[in-house]
Write an enzyme that holds these catalytic residues in place. Structure first.
Site, PDB file in Angstrom:
ATOM      1  N   SER A 224    -101.672 -75.411 -40.171  1.00 14.25           N
ATOM      2  CA  SER A 224    -100.649 -75.359 -41.227  1.00 14.25           C
ATOM      3  C   SER A 224     -99.354 -76.028 -40.804  1.00 14.25           C
ATOM      4  CB  SER A 224    -100.307 -73.896 -41.555  1.00 14.25           C
ATOM      5  OG  SER A 224    -101.416 -73.224 -42.035  1.00 14.25           O
TER       6      SER A 224
ATOM      7  N   HIS B 157    -102.465 -78.023 -46.043  1.00 16.53           N
ATOM      8  CA  HIS B 157    -103.743 -78.429 -45.474  1.00 16.53           C
ATOM      9  C   HIS B 157    -104.377 -79.491 -46.368  1.00 16.53           C
ATOM     10  CE1 HIS B 157    -104.149 -74.791 -42.844  1.00 16.53           C
ATOM     11  NE2 HIS B 157    -103.243 -74.401 -43.689  1.00 16.53           N
TER      12      HIS B 157
ATOM     13  N   HIS C  62    -110.227 -71.532 -43.816  1.00 16.73           N
ATOM     14  CA  HIS C  62    -110.060 -70.234 -43.160  1.00 16.73           C
ATOM     15  C   HIS C  62    -111.080 -69.238 -43.701  1.00 16.73           C
ATOM     16  CE1 HIS C  62    -106.129 -72.227 -42.922  1.00 16.73           C
ATOM     17  NE2 HIS C  62    -105.904 -71.525 -41.827  1.00 16.73           N
TER      18      HIS C  62
ATOM     19  N   TYR D 114    -110.500 -66.362 -44.631  1.00 19.20           N
ATOM     20  CA  TYR D 114    -109.972 -65.576 -45.758  1.00 19.20           C
ATOM     21  C   TYR D 114    -110.183 -66.263 -47.111  1.00 19.20           C
ATOM     22  CZ  TYR D 114    -105.807 -68.565 -45.187  1.00 19.20           C
ATOM     23  OH  TYR D 114    -104.967 -69.633 -45.062  1.00 19.20           O
ATOM     24  N   GLU D 115    -110.564 -67.544 -47.085  1.00 21.36           N
ATOM     25  CA  GLU D 115    -110.815 -68.226 -48.355  1.00 21.36           C
ATOM     26  C   GLU D 115    -112.126 -67.760 -48.993  1.00 21.36           C
ATOM     27  OE1 GLU D 115    -110.136 -72.537 -47.828  1.00 21.36           O
ATOM     28  OE2 GLU D 115    -108.689 -71.927 -46.309  1.00 21.36           O
TER      29      GLU D 115
ATOM     30  N   ALA E 273    -100.553 -72.358 -36.814  1.00 24.53           N
ATOM     31  CA  ALA E 273     -99.310 -71.607 -36.925  1.00 24.53           C
ATOM     32  C   ALA E 273     -99.616 -70.161 -36.551  1.00 24.53           C
ATOM     33  CB  ALA E 273     -98.771 -71.682 -38.346  1.00 24.53           C
TER      34      ALA E 273
ATOM     35  N   MET F 234    -104.430 -66.312 -38.371  1.00 24.26           N
ATOM     36  CA  MET F 234    -105.613 -66.118 -39.222  1.00 24.26           C
ATOM     37  C   MET F 234    -106.636 -67.241 -39.040  1.00 24.26           C
ATOM     38  SD  MET F 234    -103.530 -65.162 -42.713  1.00 24.26           S
ATOM     39  CE  MET F 234    -102.049 -64.122 -42.658  1.00 24.26           C
ATOM     40  N   SER F 235    -106.634 -67.861 -37.885  1.00 26.09           N
ATOM     41  CA  SER F 235    -107.531 -69.021 -37.721  1.00 26.09           C
ATOM     42  C   SER F 235    -107.961 -69.159 -36.264  1.00 26.09           C
ATOM     43  CB  SER F 235    -106.811 -70.300 -38.173  1.00 26.09           C
ATOM     44  OG  SER F 235    -105.733 -70.596 -37.316  1.00 26.09           O
TER      45      SER F 235
ATOM     46  N   ASN G 208     -92.732 -67.416 -36.902  1.00 29.03           N
ATOM     47  CA  ASN G 208     -92.000 -66.184 -37.275  1.00 29.03           C
ATOM     48  C   ASN G 208     -92.285 -65.109 -36.238  1.00 29.03           C
ATOM     49  OD1 ASN G 208     -94.731 -66.435 -38.924  1.00 29.03           O
ATOM     50  ND2 ASN G 208     -94.422 -64.258 -38.460  1.00 29.03           N
TER      51      ASN G 208
HETATM   52  N1  HPA Z   1     -99.356 -63.359 -39.100  1.00 27.75           N
HETATM   53  C1  HPA Z   1    -100.549 -63.951 -39.299  1.00 27.75           C
HETATM   54  N2  HPA Z   1    -100.679 -65.269 -39.404  1.00 27.75           N
HETATM   55  C2  HPA Z   1     -99.585 -66.021 -39.289  1.00 27.75           C
HETATM   56  C3  HPA Z   1     -98.326 -65.474 -39.082  1.00 27.75           C
HETATM   57  C4  HPA Z   1     -98.204 -64.056 -38.990  1.00 27.75           C
HETATM   58  O1  HPA Z   1     -97.117 -63.491 -38.798  1.00 27.75           O
HETATM   59  N3  HPA Z   1     -97.445 -66.506 -39.017  1.00 27.75           N
HETATM   60  C5  HPA Z   1     -98.169 -67.644 -39.175  1.00 27.75           C
HETATM   61  N4  HPA Z   1     -99.460 -67.357 -39.358  1.00 27.75           N
END
Ligand code: HPA
Length: 277
Positions: free
Chosen positions: A31, A62, A84, A86-87, A114, A212-213, A236
């Site tokens: 991402s 993406h 992913h 989750y898709e 990310a 998540m990947s 973050n």
């Molecule tokens: N959690 C899960 N996936 C993420 C995050 C997060 O805080 N930041 C970027 N991808």
């Protein structure tokens, strides 16, 4: 059609798109990290839609394109955009792309993503090399009959993120004055972000970042004998660790920030790749 057959068909389609080109290193651009693909020279772009078994990624940030060309002096194949779990198309949605990379001759795969930081000393905008992972995903991309042509039934994940490649990456980072943390990545299914309690749990478990990947691709890659190196762009702090809200637009913005340093790191890493052999 079996994924083994699809991977063979995918490899044929890739070879037909760039006859005679033999990539050595595959890259997965996560991402907000797609800009790295712009630095690829002599590029041949192949939309995922033209490659059998390649998934069309569904998330903003993406674009589904395979970019073949040269980066840091190496022949590379960049998977710009990933699908992913989750898709909803299965935990093994990246099986064909990863195996096709092996079939077209790649020896290593550089995974990027990310991630949220679980450590106060790894701030947004920073980078973390994967030392290991904790999978909290509801499944494993290798469940089902084993494709013996690709790898063993019970592959080891000890040293999944190859220590020699990581050492080279750290050396390159020091050379370039890029701060590169190292730690354990925890994979959650998403797509909801974690609760504050889950973030506390992940910290207690010994994870340093969450996303998540990447874990399915690492498992698939190790199974078929690809050497793996992975780096997260920290976008973050984990939910509840700071007052900043966590959302996808911030993920993309901070991935772009971290992506600039990651790009420099990757290019120099590729230039020096043979030092890790
Ligand atoms: N959690 C899960 N996936 C993420 C995050 C997060 O805080 N930041 C970027 N991808």
């Amino acid at each position: 059609m079996s994924t083994a057959t699809l991977a063979v068909d995918a490899a044929r389609a890739i070879q037909a798109a760039a006859p005679g080109f033999a990539p050595r290193i595959a890259m997965v651009l996560g991402s907000g990290l797609g800009a790295l693909a712009d630095a690829v020279t002599d590029a041949v772009n192949v939309p995922y839609g033209e490659i059998p078994g390649f998934p069309e990624p569904g998330v903003s940030g993406h674009a589904g394109q395979l970019i073949l060309g040269r980066l840091g002096g190496q022949p590379v194949a960049c998977l710009k955009g990933r699908a992913h779990a989750y898709e909803g198309r299965g935990i093994d949605v990246m099986k064909v792309p990863v195996r096709a990379m092996r079939l077209v001759g790649c020896e290593a795969i550089f995974l990027t993503c990310a991630a949220g930081s679980l450590r106060a000393d790894i701030p947004p905008g920073g980078l973390m090399a994967f030392a290991d992972h904790i999978s909290l995903l509801p499944g494993n991309p290798l469940t089902g009959p084993n494709d013996d042509d690709f790898g063993p039934r019970f592959p080891s994940l000890e040293h999944a993120y190859e220590p020699g490649l990581r050492a080279l990456l750290k050396d390159v980072a020091a050379d370039l004055d890029v701060t590169l943390a190292e730690g354990v990545y925890a994979a959650m299914i998403g797509p909801s972000f974690e609760t504050p309690a889950e973030i506390r749990m992940l910290r207690t478990l010994g994870a340093d970042a969450v996303g998540m990947s990447t874990v399915p691709e690492c498992i698939l890659a190790r199974h078929c004998g690809l050497r793996v190196v992975a780096t997260a762009a920290i976008t973050n702090y984990g939910v509840g660790m700071s007052d900043e809200p966590v959302d996808h637009s911030r993920t993309l913005a901070f991935a772009g920030l971290a992506g600039e340093a990651l790009g420099r790191l990757v290019v120099r890493f590729l230039e020096r790749f043979d030092e890790a052999a």
